[in-house]
Design a protein around this motif. Structure first.
Motif, short mmCIF file in Angstrom:
data_model
loop_
_atom_site.label_atom_id
_atom_site.label_comp_id
_atom_site.label_asym_id
_atom_site.label_seq_id
_atom_site.Cartn_x
_atom_site.Cartn_y
_atom_site.Cartn_z
N ALA A 115 0.84 -1.20 0.00
CA ALA A 115 0.00 0.00 0.00
C ALA A 115 0.87 1.25 0.00
O ALA A 115 0.58 2.22 -0.71
CB ALA A 115 -0.94 0.00 1.20
N GLN A 116 1.94 1.23 0.78
CA GLN A 116 2.86 2.37 0.81
C GLN A 116 3.53 2.57 -0.55
O GLN A 116 3.65 3.69 -1.03
CB GLN A 116 3.91 2.18 1.91
CG GLN A 116 4.91 3.33 2.02
CD GLN A 116 4.26 4.64 2.41
OE1 GLN A 116 3.28 4.66 3.15
NE2 GLN A 116 4.79 5.73 1.91
N ASP A 117 3.94 1.47 -1.19
CA ASP A 117 4.55 1.56 -2.52
C ASP A 117 3.58 2.17 -3.53
O ASP A 117 3.96 2.99 -4.36
CB ASP A 117 4.99 0.18 -3.01
CG ASP A 117 6.21 -0.36 -2.26
OD1 ASP A 117 6.86 0.42 -1.54
OD2 ASP A 117 6.49 -1.56 -2.41
N ILE A 118 2.32 1.76 -3.44
CA ILE A 118 1.31 2.29 -4.36
C ILE A 118 1.10 3.78 -4.10
O ILE A 118 1.03 4.57 -5.04
CB ILE A 118 0.00 1.49 -4.25
CG1 ILE A 118 0.23 0.08 -4.80
CG2 ILE A 118 -1.14 2.20 -5.00
CD1 ILE A 118 -0.91 -0.89 -4.55
N ARG A 119 0.99 4.18 -2.83
CA ARG A 119 0.83 5.60 -2.51
C ARG A 119 2.02 6.41 -3.04
O ARG A 119 1.85 7.48 -3.60
CB ARG A 119 0.69 5.81 -1.00
CG ARG A 119 -0.72 5.61 -0.48
CD ARG A 119 -0.89 6.14 0.92
NE ARG A 119 -0.08 5.46 1.90
CZ ARG A 119 -0.39 4.31 2.49
NH1 ARG A 119 -1.52 3.72 2.20
NH2 ARG A 119 0.40 3.77 3.37
N GLU A 120 3.22 5.88 -2.84
CA GLU A 120 4.41 6.58 -3.33
C GLU A 120 4.41 6.67 -4.85
O GLU A 120 4.81 7.69 -5.41
CB GLU A 120 5.68 5.89 -2.83
CG GLU A 120 5.92 6.09 -1.35
CD GLU A 120 7.09 5.27 -0.80
OE1 GLU A 120 7.80 4.60 -1.60
OE2 GLU A 120 7.29 5.31 0.42
N ALA A 121 3.97 5.62 -5.51
CA ALA A 121 3.90 5.63 -6.98
C ALA A 121 2.88 6.67 -7.45
O ALA A 121 3.14 7.42 -8.39
CB ALA A 121 3.54 4.24 -7.51
N ILE A 122 1.74 6.72 -6.80
CA ILE A 122 0.71 7.72 -7.16
C ILE A 122 1.26 9.12 -6.93
O ILE A 122 1.03 10.02 -7.73
CB ILE A 122 -0.59 7.47 -6.37
CG1 ILE A 122 -1.26 6.18 -6.86
CG2 ILE A 122 -1.55 8.66 -6.51
CD1 ILE A 122 -2.44 5.73 -6.02
N ASP A 123 2.02 9.31 -5.86
CA ASP A 123 2.62 10.63 -5.58
C ASP A 123 3.57 11.07 -6.67
O ASP A 123 3.79 12.27 -6.86
CB ASP A 123 3.37 10.60 -4.24
CG ASP A 123 2.44 10.59 -3.05
OD1 ASP A 123 1.24 10.87 -3.21
OD2 ASP A 123 2.93 10.30 -1.93
#
Length: 185
Positions: A115-123
């Motif tokens: 989930a953190q990786d996905i949030r960072e990717a979206i950022d």
């Protein structure tokens, strides 16, 4: 979904109805702000500002648009303005993990990292791509609702989503590649 009667009562000056209306949408507003800005403090500030704007502008809401898209336009525009004014800061607070009986601790930790990786990717996406991704996949808006919220043609929304998905695949694909420095056991 907010009841139309509640919206009409709030528009007619019923203070209790307006407060109830704001309470019903505050989680949705915060969640959108958080996913666009990627930072808890910035999201709380933007959500508060959006709720104040909704409070003061409720009389200008016209039923031409769905209420949720009207609210979404306010939140998204505030977040984009905030994002343009300053680079978002990184929150150092860690969120507690909630462990459930049906998942192992390892699964929960792995899910949190993913989930953190996905949030960072979206950022890492450009702001216009980030906005459509947040609205489509995190807020479950239809293409038409996104187009209406962001005041974009529907084909532009589809194009932004297509490009954003490609960018996310590229960004997230980098996470799958093993590091040359990784220790192999």
């Amino acid at each position: 979904m907010v009841a139309p009667e509640l919206i009409k009562a709030a528009q007619s000056g019923d203070r209790d109805a307006l407060i109830t209306l704001l309470r019903e949408i505050e989680t949705h507003v915060y969640r959108t702000a958080y996913y666009i800005l990627g930072n808890e403090q910035d999201a709380m500030d933007a959500a508060q500002e959006a709720l104040i704007r909704i409070y003061t502008k409720i009389g200008s809401y016209e039923e031409k648009a769905q209420f949720k898209t009207w609210v979404q336009r306010i939140v998204t525009n505030l977040c984009i303005d905030k994002f343009r004014r300053a680079k978002p800061t990184v929150s150092i607070e860690q969120h507690d993990l909630t462990f459930t009986d049906h998942k192992s601790v390892e699964d929960e930790v792995l899910s949190a990292y993913v989930a953190q990786d996905i949030r960072e990717a979206i950022d890492k996406l450009p702001e216009h791509h980030r906005s459509v991704v947040v609205l489509r996949y995190l807020q479950d808006f239809s293409y038409n609702e996104i187009a209406e919220s962001l005041d974009l043609p529907i084909n532009t929304v589809k194009s932004y989503l297509f490009r954003a998905r490609q960018q996310l695949q590229t960004i997230l694909g980098e996470y799958k590649k093993p590091s040359r420095d990784a220790v192999r056991g």
